[in-house]
Design a protein around this motif. Structure first.
Motif, PDB file in Angstrom:
ATOM      1  N   SER A 199       0.814  -1.215   0.000  1.00  0.00           N
ATOM      2  CA  SER A 199       0.000   0.000   0.000  1.00  0.00           C
ATOM      3  C   SER A 199       0.851   1.270   0.000  1.00  0.00           C
ATOM      4  O   SER A 199       0.302   2.371   0.032  1.00  0.00           O
ATOM      5  N   LEU A 200       2.176   1.120  -0.056  1.00  0.00           N
ATOM      6  CA  LEU A 200       3.081   2.270  -0.143  1.00  0.00           C
ATOM      7  C   LEU A 200       3.786   2.256  -1.496  1.00  0.00           C
ATOM      8  O   LEU A 200       4.306   1.220  -1.914  1.00  0.00           O
ATOM      9  N   ASN A 201       3.786   3.396  -2.170  1.00  0.00           N
ATOM     10  CA  ASN A 201       4.470   3.510  -3.454  1.00  0.00           C
ATOM     11  C   ASN A 201       5.972   3.501  -3.220  1.00  0.00           C
ATOM     12  O   ASN A 201       6.503   4.377  -2.530  1.00  0.00           O
ATOM     13  N   PRO A 202       6.703   2.508  -3.777  1.00  0.00           N
ATOM     14  CA  PRO A 202       8.149   2.424  -3.506  1.00  0.00           C
ATOM     15  C   PRO A 202       8.941   3.601  -4.060  1.00  0.00           C
ATOM     16  O   PRO A 202      10.094   3.807  -3.670  1.00  0.00           O
ATOM     17  N   ARG A 203       8.343   4.401  -4.962  1.00  0.00           N
ATOM     18  CA  ARG A 203       9.038   5.536  -5.570  1.00  0.00           C
ATOM     19  C   ARG A 203       8.699   6.866  -4.895  1.00  0.00           C
ATOM     20  O   ARG A 203       9.143   7.920  -5.363  1.00  0.00           O
ATOM     21  N   HIS A 245      11.504   1.116   1.218  1.00  0.00           N
ATOM     22  CA  HIS A 245      12.397  -0.044   1.302  1.00  0.00           C
ATOM     23  C   HIS A 245      13.427   0.101   2.416  1.00  0.00           C
ATOM     24  O   HIS A 245      14.063  -0.881   2.803  1.00  0.00           O
ATOM     25  N   ALA A 246      13.615   1.316   2.927  1.00  0.00           N
ATOM     26  CA  ALA A 246      14.617   1.545   3.969  1.00  0.00           C
ATOM     27  C   ALA A 246      14.092   1.214   5.362  1.00  0.00           C
ATOM     28  O   ALA A 246      14.815   1.383   6.340  1.00  0.00           O
ATOM     29  N   SER A 293      11.919  -1.458   8.178  1.00  0.00           N
ATOM     30  CA  SER A 293      11.528  -2.834   8.482  1.00  0.00           C
ATOM     31  C   SER A 293      10.023  -2.984   8.345  1.00  0.00           C
ATOM     32  O   SER A 293       9.286  -2.003   8.173  1.00  0.00           O
ATOM     33  N   GLY A 294       9.535  -4.239   8.442  1.00  0.00           N
ATOM     34  CA  GLY A 294       8.105  -4.486   8.326  1.00  0.00           C
ATOM     35  C   GLY A 294       7.299  -3.753   9.382  1.00  0.00           C
ATOM     36  O   GLY A 294       6.249  -3.168   9.100  1.00  0.00           O
ATOM     37  N   GLY A 295       7.783  -3.781  10.628  1.00  0.00           N
ATOM     38  CA  GLY A 295       7.076  -3.089  11.697  1.00  0.00           C
ATOM     39  C   GLY A 295       7.058  -1.590  11.499  1.00  0.00           C
ATOM     40  O   GLY A 295       6.055  -0.913  11.768  1.00  0.00           O
ATOM     41  N   GLN A 296       8.168  -1.026  11.014  1.00  0.00           N
ATOM     42  CA  GLN A 296       8.219   0.417  10.757  1.00  0.00           C
ATOM     43  C   GLN A 296       7.281   0.804   9.624  1.00  0.00           C
ATOM     44  O   GLN A 296       6.617   1.849   9.675  1.00  0.00           O
ATOM     45  N   ARG A 297       7.203  -0.046   8.592  1.00  0.00           N
ATOM     46  CA  ARG A 297       6.291   0.258   7.480  1.00  0.00           C
ATOM     47  C   ARG A 297       4.837   0.243   7.952  1.00  0.00           C
ATOM     48  O   ARG A 297       4.012   1.026   7.472  1.00  0.00           O
TER      49      ARG A 297
END
Length: 644
Positions: free
Chosen positions: A468-472, A517-518, A520-524
């Motif tokens: 759900s987050l745009n990697p760009r 991408h910088a 972790s899963g929990g931070q995202r």
């Protein structure tokens, strides 16, 4: 470990294993000095957080670091053969025959363009070229039958997408069994599966281990998952084994603080919402008294421990230790005596099912924030007679009220209609029948233009934050976009509000310009929560927000959601398949099956006195930390399935 009668030399022996990866920042020590043995027919659990070195160890046992830049030292022996010294040809012969692996995501292991039968036959003939195709086909049918696939002779011609998630995992296990391996290595085989499917997979692995005399190495982040399936457990942190011993001893009397922290983080189905909130608030008060102003578990997760120059540990290593369990809970999480449980007044419940009807607490008197009446969702499915489409009802006759400040937990198996219901409330789907009212206004059939102002008040946190987050797009822009859509044009105001919110959810304001991408899963997941909060909504729908996180990160996110609810008076709909998580966050619980609510009421009543047989089945399938209790529940499930 209990030695089976047939045990002689260990079938797996690992001695002083070290795996390091060169990076631009120096060497990453993924595994450091790991040693263990597994006897013939034995069971070993490898447990730890994400980044602890579990999967790196699994890949080393299979020799799958070949061809990479990994620096591997120490000894790995499988069935008497040295994995590190074996040639590529010898290693290929070992895989499948001596040791087979079940990976976490079955769709990453199965080719979508080939039938499962073709893939099972290939798995056998690649490792045993003398087997004919006809014999391999017969073996494939036998393997599918062994893992519980119904009508295996027919389903062998099906494609992976024609199976459910749990059935696909069974197919992958069948593939691993094609060559009758001496060791089966299962790397997170139940992550993101609902509790009943998870129980089925674990029951299957345990039964196969005992039936075939096969050793099992079970890798997981959850101690409750391995409790009833292994004899010994290795707890890993930063690539090292911090504790190793008999599973009963480790779970009952953990020696290391990290093991105790993992045990404390495991959600317990017998811990009530009131107990959890009381403990969270006490911890928060303690932090405030000590001058701590951050959210729980919000230490910089990218920080590394002190290490030798030029070297970093594997794992992010900065998960805050979870708080101890509520008073009265034991190491195994047994239910405390009734007189120790704090009283909790239940919330009101309405619905088209078995419903508990306690009196409403004073704070929920008045008009509900959300009212759903007889809601139903129909989809057209192709494949009927003469290729015609047929109706599939994903949700049927669902009714409930949700008052401000409450949390409604929605629990059920995959395919029960939980996510469809949440999207109907969010109006990402327009209900086929029934009504959805928000603050007394009927929003069931509002056009998109009229819905836009409503988006400010109803927000959603999805299961996979990375999807759900745009990697760009930087996280700052991803969070601030909602303000722009709602008309805010002052860039300074947007930046200030986003930085304040990043700090509130436990991230650094300086992370504004970092990309997803910088993190972790929990931070995202924290970023996804911040994006939902930026418009100051009244209702947040959390759709499986912690299902793919390890237990300590999951605990941190749940604590954060609880604090935010206290601070902002938020109302939640919390969708999950994990019954323990749902109980600890929910005032009321709705149990869904095949699109219908089969039971609804305040959480304590539903969990302690379930009226629906389906609810009782879900509770029986929930993993527990007591190995003896886990095996007792397994025996009940096996006996029940045998008589069904």
């Amino acid at each position: 470990m209990t030695q089976p009668d047939s045990a002689g030399a260990p079938v797996v022996r690992v001695d002083d294993l070290r795996v390091r990866f060169p990076t631009l920042d120096g060497q990453v020590r993924a595994v450091e000095g790991l040693s263990f043995e597994v006897p013939v027919g034995g069971g070993l659990g490898i447990v730890g957080e994400s980044g602890s070195g579990k999967s790196v160890t699994s890949l080393a046992l299979m020799g799958l670091h070949r061809g990479t830049r990994a620096d591997i030292s120490g000894s790995i022996e499988v069935a008497g053969r040295d994995v590190n010294a074996a040639s590529n040809k010898q290693l290929r012969a070992m895989r499948g025959n001596d040791i087979a692996m079940v990976f976490q995501d079955p769709m990453q292991s199965l080719h979508p363009l080939f039938t499962v039968g073709n893939q099972l036959v290939e798995a056998l003939r690649v490792h045993r070229s003398d087997v004919s195709r006809a014999d391999a086909h017969a073996k494939a049918v036998e393997s599918l039958e062994r893992v519980g696939i119904p009508e295996p002779a027919k389903r062998i011609n099906s494609y992976p997408h024609e199976f459910s998630g749990g059935m696909r995992q069974r197919v992958v296990i069948a593939m691993g069994l094609m060559c009758d391996p001496k060791v089966l290595l299962a790397d997170e085989p139940t992550t993101a599966l609902d509790v009943t499917v998870q129980a089925q997979v674990l029951d299957l692995l345990d039964g196969l281990r005992r039936e075939l005399g096969m050793a099992l190495i079970l890798v997981s982040h959850d101690l409750a998952v391995v409790a009833g399936s292994v004899d010994e457990v290795v707890v890993m942190r930063h690539g090292e084994a911090v504790e190793h011993g008999d599973v009963r001893r480790v779970l009952a009397e953990p020696q290391h603080s990290y093991t105790r922290a993992l045990l404390d983080a495991v959600p317990r189905v017998e811990v009530s919402r009131a107990q959890r909130r009381a403990q969270d608030r006490a911890d928060r008060a303690d932090r405030a008294g000590e001058g701590g102003g951050t959210a729980p578990g919000t230490a910089d997760e990218t920080a590394a421990d002190e290490t030798a120059p030029g070297e970093t540990p594997a794992g992010n290593g900065a998960h805050a230790a979870p708080a101890p369990p509520p008073a009265g809970a034991t190491a195994f999480g047994q239910k405390p005596p009734a007189d120790e449980e704090p009283a909790q007044e239940p919330g009101p419940g309405t619905g088209s099912a078995t419903v508990s009807e306690p009196s409403a607490p004073p704070e929920t008197q008045g008009e509900p924030l959300l009212r759903v009446r007889d809601a139903a969702q129909r989809f057209k499915v192709r494949g009927g007679l003469w290729g015609r489409s047929s109706d599939f009802w994903a949700v049927r006759d669902v009714s409930f009220d949700l008052h401000p400040g409450q949390t409604l937990g929605v629990v059920g198996e995959s395919g029960s209609g939980k996510s469809t219901l949440s999207r109907m409330v969010m109006r990402l789907l327009e209900p086929t029948e029934g009504t959805v009212e928000f603050e007394g206004r009927d929003i069931t059939h509002l056009p998109e233009r009229a819905l836009r102002p409503l988006r400010r008040d109803i927000q959603m946190v999805f299961q996979n934050p990375y999807s759900s987050l745009n990697p760009r797009v930087t996280v700052g822009d991803a969070i601030g976009t909602a303000l722009k859509v709602q008309g805010e044009r002052d860039r300074t105001t947007i930046r200030t509000r986003v930085r304040e919110l990043l700090d509130r959810v436990g991230l650094q304001p300086d992370h504004y310009n970092r990309f997803p991408h910088a993190f972790s899963g929990g931070q995202r997941q924290r970023i996804a929560i911040a994006r939902a909060l930026i418009l100051k909504p009244k209702l947040i729908i959390c759709d499986e927000p912690v299902s793919a996180l390890d237990v300590s990160t999951q605990d941190q996110v749940l604590r954060l959601l609880s604090e935010l609810q206290d601070d902002f008076g938020l109302t939640y709909i919390f969708v999950a398949h994990d019954l323990a998580v749902v109980r600890q966050v929910s005032d009321r619980v709705a149990v869904m099956r095949k699109g219908e609510i089969v039971e609804m009421g305040d959480s304590d009543t539903v969990y302690e006195n379930p009226r629906s047989e389906y609810t009782r089945q879900l509770l029986t399938a929930a993993p527990v930390l007591d190995p003896d209790e886990a095996r007792r529940l397994r025996a009940e499930r096996v006996a029940g399935s045998a008589t069904a």
